[in-house]
Design a protein around this motif. Sequence first.
Motif, short mmCIF file in Angstrom:
data_model
loop_
_atom_site.label_atom_id
_atom_site.label_comp_id
_atom_site.label_asym_id
_atom_site.label_seq_id
_atom_site.Cartn_x
_atom_site.Cartn_y
_atom_site.Cartn_z
N ASN A 101 0.85 -1.19 0.00
CA ASN A 101 0.00 0.00 0.00
C ASN A 101 0.89 1.24 0.00
O ASN A 101 1.63 1.49 0.95
N PRO A 102 0.86 2.06 -1.07
CA PRO A 102 1.75 3.24 -1.15
C PRO A 102 1.60 4.20 0.04
O PRO A 102 2.60 4.73 0.53
N LYS A 103 0.39 4.43 0.51
CA LYS A 103 0.19 5.35 1.63
C LYS A 103 0.84 4.80 2.89
O LYS A 103 1.53 5.54 3.62
N LEU A 104 0.64 3.50 3.16
CA LEU A 104 1.25 2.89 4.35
C LEU A 104 2.76 2.79 4.18
O LEU A 104 3.51 2.83 5.17
N GLN A 105 3.25 2.66 2.95
CA GLN A 105 4.69 2.65 2.71
C GLN A 105 5.33 3.96 3.16
O GLN A 105 6.36 3.97 3.84
N ARG A 106 4.72 5.07 2.79
CA ARG A 106 5.26 6.38 3.17
C ARG A 106 5.26 6.56 4.68
O ARG A 106 6.22 7.08 5.26
N TRP A 107 4.19 6.10 5.33
CA TRP A 107 4.10 6.22 6.78
C TRP A 107 5.16 5.35 7.45
O TRP A 107 5.75 5.75 8.45
N ALA A 108 5.44 4.18 6.88
CA ALA A 108 6.48 3.30 7.43
C ALA A 108 7.85 3.94 7.30
O ALA A 108 8.69 3.83 8.20
N ARG A 109 8.11 4.63 6.17
CA ARG A 109 9.40 5.30 5.99
C ARG A 109 9.57 6.43 7.00
O ARG A 109 10.66 6.66 7.53
N VAL A 110 8.47 7.15 7.27
CA VAL A 110 8.53 8.22 8.27
C VAL A 110 8.90 7.65 9.63
O VAL A 110 9.67 8.27 10.39
N GLN A 111 8.37 6.48 9.95
CA GLN A 111 8.66 5.85 11.24
C GLN A 111 10.01 5.13 11.25
O GLN A 111 10.44 4.66 12.30
N GLY A 112 10.65 5.04 10.09
CA GLY A 112 11.95 4.38 10.02
C GLY A 112 11.87 2.87 10.05
O GLY A 112 12.83 2.20 10.44
N ARG A 113 10.74 2.33 9.62
CA ARG A 113 10.57 0.87 9.61
C ARG A 113 11.01 0.29 8.28
O ARG A 113 10.78 0.88 7.23
N SER A 114 11.61 -0.89 8.33
CA SER A 114 12.00 -1.60 7.11
C SER A 114 10.88 -2.55 6.73
O SER A 114 10.38 -3.31 7.58
N LEU A 115 10.47 -2.53 5.47
CA LEU A 115 9.35 -3.35 4.99
C LEU A 115 9.85 -4.42 4.03
O LEU A 115 10.92 -4.27 3.43
N PRO A 116 9.09 -5.48 3.86
CA PRO A 116 9.45 -6.50 2.87
C PRO A 116 9.26 -5.97 1.46
O PRO A 116 8.60 -4.93 1.26
N PRO A 117 9.82 -6.64 0.45
CA PRO A 117 9.63 -6.18 -0.93
C PRO A 117 8.16 -6.18 -1.31
O PRO A 117 7.37 -7.01 -0.85
#
Length: 214
Positions: A101-117
């Motif tokens: 989800n692009p919106k949740l991706q941006r929020w995860a980057r703000v929080q400094g979280r690493s996400l799976p591909p």
Amino acid sequence: MPNGIVEAAFKQVSETVSDRAKTRVRKNSLPTKKFYARIQRVIDEKLAKSHPSLKFTLQPNNMRVPVINTLKFVEGRVDVVPVNDFGLPTEWIHDYESADNPKLQRWARVQGRSLPPTAPGADDERSAFKREEHCVMYVPPMRELRENMYMILVMFIMPLLLVAVLGVFQCAGVFALKYTPFTCNNAIALACVGMLVFTVNRWIGSALEKLLAK
């Protein structure tokens, strides 16, 4: 462990506690630690009355699993994921919802979280991770050991069951041919005769039941 005590405790607490105390924020999330603590107290009380020498410790282990068997498989992702009280993965590497989800991706980057591909074709809604296609369920401890033991038992019992059934049919075939002028030394043929005997007996029994019912 006496049968029924844990099940009775789950039922008793579930009937007396509100849904909010069980589910928290996210839809389909499991009971909270506070809810499990209440169940543990009920178990301790029941054991203290009936079996004072026994002690049982509830170990909540919540997993996110698919709710449908036709779910599209994405290479590198796992279907059974440990989650916390809020229904969120305990390790962010399993947060596939945010990854797709692009919106949740941006929020995860703000929080400094690493996400799976991101899943291939995630821009297509049919390929992206969907929360409604998953649910959270309680899984007993040592899940992998239990699954392996179950598979070993199935692989061990199924051949024995098959041999036992064929043996029963073969014995029935031998018994049936004993009262006829025919002889047969073929095990498969004897088993087929036994199956025929059982089928005829069942058909006759059904016919008699219908006749008597009239």
